[in-house]
Design a protein around this motif. Structure first.
Motif, PDB file in Angstrom:
ATOM      1  N   PRO A 111       0.591  11.392  15.637  1.00 22.90           N
ATOM      2  CA  PRO A 111       1.792  11.339  14.777  1.00 22.90           C
ATOM      3  C   PRO A 111       2.491   9.986  14.859  1.00 22.90           C
ATOM      4  O   PRO A 111       3.619   9.860  15.314  1.00 22.90           O
ATOM      5  CB  PRO A 111       2.663  12.465  15.344  1.00 22.90           C
ATOM      6  N   LEU A 112       1.796   8.933  14.417  1.00 23.04           N
ATOM      7  CA  LEU A 112       2.337   7.573  14.422  1.00 23.04           C
ATOM      8  C   LEU A 112       3.070   7.288  13.119  1.00 23.04           C
ATOM      9  O   LEU A 112       2.856   7.969  12.102  1.00 23.04           O
ATOM     10  CB  LEU A 112       1.191   6.567  14.599  1.00 23.04           C
ATOM     11  N   PRO A 113       3.923   6.270  13.094  1.00 20.54           N
ATOM     12  CA  PRO A 113       4.550   5.866  11.824  1.00 20.54           C
ATOM     13  C   PRO A 113       3.517   5.572  10.743  1.00 20.54           C
ATOM     14  O   PRO A 113       3.734   5.875   9.561  1.00 20.54           O
ATOM     15  CB  PRO A 113       5.342   4.610  12.212  1.00 20.54           C
ATOM     16  N   ASN A 114       2.372   4.983  11.153  1.00 25.26           N
ATOM     17  CA  ASN A 114       1.316   4.712  10.174  1.00 25.26           C
ATOM     18  C   ASN A 114       0.855   5.988   9.478  1.00 25.26           C
ATOM     19  O   ASN A 114       0.556   5.985   8.276  1.00 25.26           O
ATOM     20  CB  ASN A 114       0.110   4.075  10.870  1.00 25.26           C
ATOM     21  N   THR A 115       0.759   7.057  10.240  1.00 24.12           N
ATOM     22  CA  THR A 115       0.285   8.328   9.694  1.00 24.12           C
ATOM     23  C   THR A 115       1.242   8.858   8.633  1.00 24.12           C
ATOM     24  O   THR A 115       0.820   9.270   7.539  1.00 24.12           O
ATOM     25  CB  THR A 115       0.121   9.359  10.814  1.00 24.12           C
ATOM     26  N   TRP A 116       2.536   8.848   8.932  1.00 23.54           N
ATOM     27  CA  TRP A 116       3.523   9.337   7.965  1.00 23.54           C
ATOM     28  C   TRP A 116       3.579   8.423   6.745  1.00 23.54           C
ATOM     29  O   TRP A 116       3.722   8.897   5.612  1.00 23.54           O
ATOM     30  CB  TRP A 116       4.898   9.443   8.624  1.00 23.54           C
ATOM     31  N   ALA A 117       3.456   7.113   6.976  1.00 25.65           N
ATOM     32  CA  ALA A 117       3.447   6.184   5.846  1.00 25.65           C
ATOM     33  C   ALA A 117       2.230   6.413   4.961  1.00 25.65           C
ATOM     34  O   ALA A 117       2.303   6.303   3.732  1.00 25.65           O
ATOM     35  CB  ALA A 117       3.482   4.745   6.358  1.00 25.65           C
ATOM     36  N   LEU A 118       1.089   6.747   5.564  1.00 23.30           N
ATOM     37  CA  LEU A 118      -0.127   7.029   4.801  1.00 23.30           C
ATOM     38  C   LEU A 118       0.052   8.256   3.926  1.00 23.30           C
ATOM     39  O   LEU A 118      -0.346   8.272   2.758  1.00 23.30           O
ATOM     40  CB  LEU A 118      -1.304   7.217   5.754  1.00 23.30           C
ATOM     41  N   ILE A 119       0.664   9.291   4.498  1.00 27.92           N
ATOM     42  CA  ILE A 119       0.895  10.517   3.728  1.00 27.92           C
ATOM     43  C   ILE A 119       1.770  10.217   2.511  1.00 27.92           C
ATOM     44  O   ILE A 119       1.457  10.619   1.377  1.00 27.92           O
ATOM     45  CB  ILE A 119       1.554  11.583   4.620  1.00 27.92           C
ATOM     46  N   LEU A 120       2.861   9.500   2.728  1.00 27.60           N
ATOM     47  CA  LEU A 120       3.777   9.192   1.633  1.00 27.60           C
ATOM     48  C   LEU A 120       3.135   8.275   0.603  1.00 27.60           C
ATOM     49  O   LEU A 120       3.350   8.438  -0.605  1.00 27.60           O
ATOM     50  CB  LEU A 120       5.050   8.548   2.189  1.00 27.60           C
ATOM     51  N   SER A 121       2.336   7.310   1.053  1.00 26.31           N
ATOM     52  CA  SER A 121       1.704   6.398   0.100  1.00 26.31           C
ATOM     53  C   SER A 121       0.673   7.113  -0.753  1.00 26.31           C
ATOM     54  O   SER A 121       0.516   6.813  -1.942  1.00 26.31           O
ATOM     55  CB  SER A 121       1.071   5.212   0.830  1.00 26.31           C
ATOM     56  N   ASN A 122      -0.036   8.091  -0.182  1.00 23.33           N
ATOM     57  CA  ASN A 122      -0.983   8.865  -0.984  1.00 23.33           C
ATOM     58  C   ASN A 122      -0.268   9.718  -2.023  1.00 23.33           C
ATOM     59  O   ASN A 122      -0.703   9.809  -3.174  1.00 23.33           O
ATOM     60  CB  ASN A 122      -1.842   9.738  -0.072  1.00 23.33           C
ATOM     61  N   ALA A 170       2.553   8.991  -3.264  1.00 25.21           N
ATOM     62  CA  ALA A 170       3.098   8.030  -4.224  1.00 25.21           C
ATOM     63  C   ALA A 170       2.056   7.625  -5.256  1.00 25.21           C
ATOM     64  O   ALA A 170       2.350   7.544  -6.454  1.00 25.21           O
ATOM     65  CB  ALA A 170       3.626   6.800  -3.487  1.00 25.21           C
ATOM     66  N   PHE A 171       0.830   7.378  -4.809  1.00 26.21           N
ATOM     67  CA  PHE A 171      -0.189   6.947  -5.760  1.00 26.21           C
ATOM     68  C   PHE A 171      -0.670   8.089  -6.635  1.00 26.21           C
ATOM     69  O   PHE A 171      -1.180   7.863  -7.736  1.00 26.21           O
ATOM     70  CB  PHE A 171      -1.337   6.264  -5.039  1.00 26.21           C
ATOM     71  N   ARG A 172      -0.509   9.309  -6.169  1.00 32.45           N
ATOM     72  CA  ARG A 172      -0.739  10.437  -7.073  1.00 32.45           C
ATOM     73  C   ARG A 172       0.223  10.344  -8.247  1.00 32.45           C
ATOM     74  O   ARG A 172      -0.170  10.492  -9.410  1.00 32.45           O
ATOM     75  CB  ARG A 172      -0.539  11.767  -6.338  1.00 32.45           C
ATOM     76  N   GLU A 173       1.499  10.074  -7.942  1.00 32.86           N
ATOM     77  CA  GLU A 173       2.492   9.971  -9.007  1.00 32.86           C
ATOM     78  C   GLU A 173       2.200   8.776  -9.921  1.00 32.86           C
ATOM     79  O   GLU A 173       2.391   8.846 -11.137  1.00 32.86           O
ATOM     80  CB  GLU A 173       3.887   9.847  -8.396  1.00 32.86           C
ATOM     81  N   LEU A 196      -0.785   7.480 -10.622  1.00 34.63           N
ATOM     82  CA  LEU A 196      -1.917   7.836 -11.474  1.00 34.63           C
ATOM     83  C   LEU A 196      -1.516   8.786 -12.588  1.00 34.63           C
ATOM     84  O   LEU A 196      -2.092   8.761 -13.681  1.00 34.63           O
ATOM     85  CB  LEU A 196      -3.023   8.466 -10.631  1.00 34.63           C
ATOM     86  N   LEU A 197      -0.517   9.627 -12.326  1.00 33.89           N
ATOM     87  CA  LEU A 197      -0.060  10.591 -13.324  1.00 33.89           C
ATOM     88  C   LEU A 197       1.055  10.037 -14.204  1.00 33.89           C
ATOM     89  O   LEU A 197       1.569  10.730 -15.062  1.00 33.89           O
ATOM     90  CB  LEU A 197       0.410  11.879 -12.632  1.00 33.89           C
ATOM     91  N   GLY A 198       1.445   8.783 -13.970  1.00 35.57           N
ATOM     92  CA  GLY A 198       2.457   8.142 -14.804  1.00 35.57           C
ATOM     93  C   GLY A 198       3.887   8.437 -14.418  1.00 35.57           C
ATOM     94  O   GLY A 198       4.800   8.228 -15.219  1.00 35.57           O
ATOM     95  N   HIS A 199       4.120   8.914 -13.199  1.00 39.45           N
ATOM     96  CA  HIS A 199       5.472   9.228 -12.732  1.00 39.45           C
ATOM     97  C   HIS A 199       5.971   8.100 -11.831  1.00 39.45           C
ATOM     98  O   HIS A 199       5.998   8.225 -10.602  1.00 39.45           O
ATOM     99  CB  HIS A 199       5.486  10.557 -11.982  1.00 39.45           C
ATOM    100  N   ALA A 200       6.337   6.986 -12.442  1.00 41.52           N
ATOM    101  CA  ALA A 200       6.649   5.779 -11.682  1.00 41.52           C
ATOM    102  C   ALA A 200       7.875   5.941 -10.791  1.00 41.52           C
ATOM    103  O   ALA A 200       7.900   5.428  -9.669  1.00 41.52           O
ATOM    104  CB  ALA A 200       6.850   4.601 -12.634  1.00 41.52           C
ATOM    105  N   GLY A 247      10.210   6.251  -5.256  1.00 42.65           N
ATOM    106  CA  GLY A 247      10.987   6.945  -4.238  1.00 42.65           C
ATOM    107  C   GLY A 247      10.187   7.189  -2.971  1.00 42.65           C
ATOM    108  O   GLY A 247      10.669   6.979  -1.852  1.00 42.65           O
ATOM    109  N   LEU A 248       8.922   7.599  -3.124  1.00 44.73           N
ATOM    110  CA  LEU A 248       8.077   7.881  -1.972  1.00 44.73           C
ATOM    111  C   LEU A 248       7.720   6.618  -1.200  1.00 44.73           C
ATOM    112  O   LEU A 248       7.745   6.595   0.038  1.00 44.73           O
ATOM    113  CB  LEU A 248       6.809   8.603  -2.434  1.00 44.73           C
ATOM    114  N   LEU A 249       7.389   5.545  -1.923  1.00 42.77           N
ATOM    115  CA  LEU A 249       7.027   4.300  -1.248  1.00 42.77           C
ATOM    116  C   LEU A 249       8.230   3.662  -0.563  1.00 42.77           C
ATOM    117  O   LEU A 249       8.106   3.116   0.544  1.00 42.77           O
ATOM    118  CB  LEU A 249       6.408   3.313  -2.244  1.00 42.77           C
TER     119      LEU A 249
END
Length: 211
Positions: free
Chosen positions: A62-73, A75-78, A80-84, A89-91
């Motif tokens: 449970p490192l900061p990198n891990t939580w940042a990875l979850i949020l960045s993924n 974020a990129f879902r949004e 790809l779906l056009g929800h900028a 907000g997530l990034l």
């Protein structure tokens, strides 16, 4: 892959590997859904991801990198779906609360969204400021309670690494380390497909701006 299993091409593989390299390497259900809806390659993305070693390694820590990875993924879902706005907000949350280095991805992602017309400049500024202040308030309140003093952890990291210019105290690697060691080890045999994906599939070229 479904009924496309018999017709996968090098372009398909290159596309999904390039997406893998750009979007943070995690087979989260949300990101898989977005890749399937956008490129129809969600299952192949999962296959490429499963062949890598570092996601299970970090998932157990449970490192900061891990939580940042979850949020960045997410974020990129949004993205790809056009929800900028949701992507921003997530990034911003990930950058302010968990990993200030994520700024190197957050900034270009926001510029890409603005430049491609997914969000206007003024709205982007408003979303960024609001998300940043909310994330800052949350991390200061929570982390100050844990540390027993007023603290913004990622702010201290940013100050230490940039203003005081003391990042070398963490250790120094050769200038080419990221390209000659980190990426090859992270992507294993998938790395050569990144330029192939950029060359053969125009659907992912705009993502190459973030790679």
């Amino acid at each position: 892959v479904g009924d496309r299993a018999g017709s996968l091409t090098v372009t398909d593989l290159a596309t999904v590997v390039h997406a893998y390299a750009t979007l943070g390497h995690s087979p989260s259900p949300e990101l898989l859904e977005a890749l399937e809806r956008r490129f129809r390659l969600g299952a192949l993305f999962l296959l490429v991801t499963a062949a890598q070693f570092h996601l299970p390694f970090y998932a157990s820590r449970p490192l900061p990198n891990t939580w940042a990875l979850i949020l960045s993924n997410l974020a990129f879902r949004e993205l790809l779906l056009g929800h900028a706005a949701r992507m921003m907000g997530l990034l911003v949350l990930g950058t302010v609360a968990f990993r200030c280095d994520l700024l190197l991805l957050t900034g270009p992602a926001i510029l890409l969204a603005v430049g491609t017309g997914q969000i206007g400049f003024l709205r982007a500024a408003a979303v960024g400021v609001a998300a940043g202040l909310a994330a800052l308030l949350a991390t200061v309140l929570v982390d100050s309670a844990f540390w027993g003093r007023p603290v913004w952890p990622e702010g201290e990291v940013l100050f230490f690494n940039t203003v005081e210019n003391r990042s070398s105290e963490w250790g120094v690697s050769a200038w080419h380390w990221y390209f000659s060691s980190a990426l090859p080890r992270a992507l294993l045999g998938a790395l050569p497909f990144v330029p192939v994906g950029l060359a053969l599939d125009r659907r992912v070229r705009w993502l190459g701006l973030l790679a």
